[in-house]
Scaffold this active site. Sequence first.
Site, mmCIF file in Angstrom:
data_model
loop_
_atom_site.group_PDB
_atom_site.id
_atom_site.type_symbol
_atom_site.label_atom_id
_atom_site.label_comp_id
_atom_site.label_asym_id
_atom_site.label_seq_id
_atom_site.Cartn_x
_atom_site.Cartn_y
_atom_site.Cartn_z
ATOM 1 N N GLU A 1 37.235 36.181 32.325
ATOM 2 C CA GLU A 1 37.565 35.246 33.405
ATOM 3 C C GLU A 1 36.472 34.197 33.600
ATOM 4 O O GLU A 1 36.754 33.032 33.827
ATOM 5 C CB GLU A 1 37.812 36.003 34.725
ATOM 6 C CG GLU A 1 39.070 36.849 34.724
ATOM 7 C CD GLU A 1 40.332 36.037 34.468
ATOM 8 O OE1 GLU A 1 40.355 34.841 34.782
ATOM 9 O OE2 GLU A 1 41.307 36.607 33.938
ATOM 10 N N ASP B 1 44.654 29.982 41.113
ATOM 11 C CA ASP B 1 43.800 29.028 40.400
ATOM 12 C C ASP B 1 44.597 27.736 40.189
ATOM 13 O O ASP B 1 45.684 27.572 40.745
ATOM 14 C CB ASP B 1 43.297 29.618 39.064
ATOM 15 C CG ASP B 1 44.418 29.721 38.038
ATOM 16 O OD1 ASP B 1 45.604 29.623 38.422
ATOM 17 O OD2 ASP B 1 44.109 29.883 36.845
ATOM 18 N N TYR C 1 38.974 34.128 43.291
ATOM 19 C CA TYR C 1 39.816 34.145 42.092
ATOM 20 C C TYR C 1 39.420 35.296 41.158
ATOM 21 O O TYR C 1 40.256 36.098 40.727
ATOM 22 C CB TYR C 1 39.720 32.793 41.348
ATOM 23 C CG TYR C 1 40.292 32.898 39.978
ATOM 24 C CD1 TYR C 1 41.666 32.871 39.796
ATOM 25 C CD2 TYR C 1 39.476 33.108 38.865
ATOM 26 C CE1 TYR C 1 42.222 33.030 38.548
ATOM 27 C CE2 TYR C 1 40.016 33.276 37.615
ATOM 28 C CZ TYR C 1 41.390 33.237 37.454
ATOM 29 O OH TYR C 1 41.925 33.416 36.231
#
Length: 364
Positions: A45, A146, A128
């Site tokens: 991520e 996002d 997030y």
Amino acid sequence: MPSQSDFNQPEESNFAPVLAHWYEHHKRDLPWRHTRDPYRIWLSEIILQQTRVAQGMPYYKRFVEAYPTVAHMAAADERDVLRLWQGLGYYSRARNLHQTAKLVVNEHAGLFPGTYHKLLTLKGIGTYTAAAIASFAFGERVAVVDGNVYRVLARVFGIEDDITTTSAKKRFAALASRLIAHADDPATFNQAIMEFGAIQCTPTSPDCLLCPLQQPCVAYQTGRQQVLPVKAKKAAVRERFFHYFVFRNGNRLALRERTNRDIWQNLYDFALVETDEPKTGFRQLELSEKLQKLVLYSTQTAAPTEATQLLSHQRIRATFYEFVVPDRLTDDLFDGLSWFSVDQVAALPKPLLIVNYLKTHLEK
Ligand code: SF4
């Protein structure tokens, strides 16, 4: 042209099942989708923030190979982490990555906290990333939000709020939470909505004709795919002019670590003079006494070369002036500059601008 009010809002309860079905048939096979290891999910991520999958993939593989666990990364030298990150840009991500790894090892016995709210307490993990780890690794029902999610939801539900505002962020997050409540599997829902934004409902050319959400999609029905999501204009790009003095002595080059709070923190570059305007030649620059002395008694060996690097909000226009420093002045370096052999230089973390310069000039 019909307006949004001419259409019924899509059924929220239908969204997750349609998306899951689409995902089942269209998902890409990506390495981080085969793991529930929070460390690897977190790593992927962070790498994929601001980076396309194709570009991020080799970095992910390299990091997993060099640091297979969070303990390996925590034990690494920051310089090596930055070196491995070299070329991905936004270097604060790499520094935070390393800091967070140390935090997980030192304060959480090497284990990522297992819930969204506890993950949020880790410095360097925002909403997030916490949602991604909590849902992908621990199956928690918490929605990721996002840029992809803003785009898909703004279009499908016809939301015209400016996505840079706090109120819009709250509205999208609340909608995403309601939608994920209808999903069989929260991890799949999150993967699916991001994948849908990445390959179906793309920023400039969404594939509306073959889209399973076409019928309820407000943007499609009102021809506003290019208008949604609404986003306030970005701040103007700042122009900066970097004048690099590349000092050589035999097989060695003088570099220094960038320690101030600016772009490329902790990366290495050459002696630098910065101006707000372009200059033609280093003689137009105001040089410090020490730099002036080194320039005066060294030999300029090549015509200046220029290069540009575009960052998110800055354009760096660099000019490189190359000098050979005589042996008697090699102790006269200043402002943190040190001599590094060519091999040592290769191992240092450096901005792409410097990497490219060295590639074309080092072999001369
Ligand atoms: S119809 Fe077009 S704009 Fe609407 S969700 Fe599908 S791809 Fe996106």
